[in-house]
Design an enzyme around this catalytic site. Structure first.
Site, short mmCIF file in Angstrom:
data_model
loop_
_atom_site.label_atom_id
_atom_site.label_comp_id
_atom_site.label_asym_id
_atom_site.label_seq_id
_atom_site.Cartn_x
_atom_site.Cartn_y
_atom_site.Cartn_z
N HIS A 1 -6.86 -4.83 10.47
CA HIS A 1 -6.66 -4.65 9.03
C HIS A 1 -5.41 -5.38 8.54
O HIS A 1 -4.48 -5.61 9.30
CB HIS A 1 -6.64 -3.17 8.64
CG HIS A 1 -5.44 -2.38 9.06
ND1 HIS A 1 -5.50 -1.05 9.38
CD2 HIS A 1 -4.14 -2.73 9.22
CE1 HIS A 1 -4.30 -0.62 9.70
NE2 HIS A 1 -3.44 -1.61 9.62
N ASP B 1 0.82 -1.21 0.00
CA ASP B 1 0.00 0.00 0.00
C ASP B 1 0.85 1.26 0.00
O ASP B 1 2.07 1.21 0.17
CB ASP B 1 -0.95 0.00 1.21
CG ASP B 1 -0.25 -0.44 2.50
OD1 ASP B 1 0.99 -0.33 2.59
OD2 ASP B 1 -0.94 -0.89 3.43
N GLU C 1 -9.43 -1.93 5.69
CA GLU C 1 -10.01 -1.65 7.01
C GLU C 1 -11.25 -2.52 7.25
O GLU C 1 -11.77 -3.13 6.32
CB GLU C 1 -10.38 -0.16 7.08
CG GLU C 1 -9.19 0.79 6.91
CD GLU C 1 -8.25 0.84 8.12
OE1 GLU C 1 -8.16 -0.15 8.88
OE2 GLU C 1 -7.60 1.89 8.30
N ASP D 1 -6.92 -2.75 14.54
CA ASP D 1 -8.33 -2.97 14.18
C ASP D 1 -8.51 -4.22 13.30
O ASP D 1 -9.58 -4.46 12.76
CB ASP D 1 -8.90 -1.73 13.46
CG ASP D 1 -8.17 -1.41 12.16
OD1 ASP D 1 -7.25 -2.17 11.78
OD2 ASP D 1 -8.53 -0.40 11.51
#
Ligand code: PGA
Length: 260
Positions: free
Chosen positions: A138, A67, A143, A136
């Site tokens: 991810h 990313d 996400e 979280d």
């Protein structure tokens, strides 16, 4: 799924680096998927050491990063392109033309994301993808709520992710709001996955991902569906798991079988 629990972050880095060195020595033109963040830094340091000691060459390796922050130029201090150059590429014999990071400053997202997917397909897919995990759950910047079939695309970051990464930008407001990220479907096509996590801060995400249901609300849980996924943890990150004894038995038996 193989869950490997090691003493500390140093041992996690050594395991991952040895694994990558074996991959590259077994197939010198390997296609590696690489990750950024704090977690893989130790692995990259050990890969540099292995290269300097003449134990591996990256001359024929191709890489794809997961990313990049949307809107950042590759030369930006916090861009992932720059992170990769400073943490790994500048210190090994890799051909920079064979390294790929999505172009965060692109003016044509559709074209950039389609050509990233095309480039991965063009080299026959990724052999080994290195992954971290967000608090979280991810993977890359997929996400919670990301489609488990998603492809490389523009994604909005959660506030929690931006807060986690504020340490690099000074304040949360400095953290870009979006990123171009490989999709979960893209990641799942890699032939092998190696997810690393260290520290108690990751314990909850790890337990939810690998001992909970597969769900888009916890994107890393999709690894349960991959045939060649290895999760490498230090004791802190493994703290919330309930099957630790069994994972240790599996590792011990693998070692026994390897001796025969
Ligand atoms: P970290 O990030 O390695 O800096 O903890 C991991 C991630 O967000 O995927």
């Amino acid at each position: 799924m193989r869950v490997v629990v090691l003493e500390n972050a140093e041992a996690v880095a050594q395991f991952a680096a040895d694994f990558i060195v074996r991959q590259v020595n077994g197939k010198p033109n390997s296609v590696l998927g690489l990750a950024t963040g704090s977690t893989p830094l130790g692995t990259y340091r050990k890969l540099i050491e292995a290269y300097q000691a003449g134990r591996v060459s990256f001359k024929s390796v191709t890489t794809f990063n997961l990313d990049e922050y949307y809107g950042l130029e590759p030369t930006h201090e916090q861009s992932y392109r720059r992170f990769m150059c400073e943490s790994l590429f500048n210190h090994i014999d890799i051909d920079l033309a064979k390294t790929h990071v999505p172009l965060g400053s692109t003016l044509d997202v559709e074209r950039e994301t389609a050509s990233y997917e095309q480039a991965i397909r063009g080299v026959g897919g990724i052999d080994l993808q290195l992954l971290g995990i967000g608090t979280d759950g991810h993977i890359a910047f997929n996400e919670p709520g990301s489609s488990l079939a998603s492809r490389t695309r523009l994604k909005t970051l959660t506030r929690r992710t931006r807060q986690d990464n504020a340490r690099f930008f000074g304040t949360i407001d400095g953290v870009p709001k979006m990123a171009i990220t490989m999709g979960i479907g893209t990641i799942m096509e890699s032939r092998e996955l190696l997810l690393l996590a260290c520290g108690e801060g990751k314990a909850e995400a790890i337990a939810r991902s690998f001992e909970g249901p597969i769900s888009s609300i916890c994107p890393a849980s999709v690894l349960q569906w991959h045939r060649q996924a290895i999760v490498v943890l230090d004791k802190g990150a493994a703290r919330g798991l309930s099957q630790l004894e069994y994972y240790a038995d599996c590792e011990a038996n693998l070692k026994e079988v390897a001796k025969v």
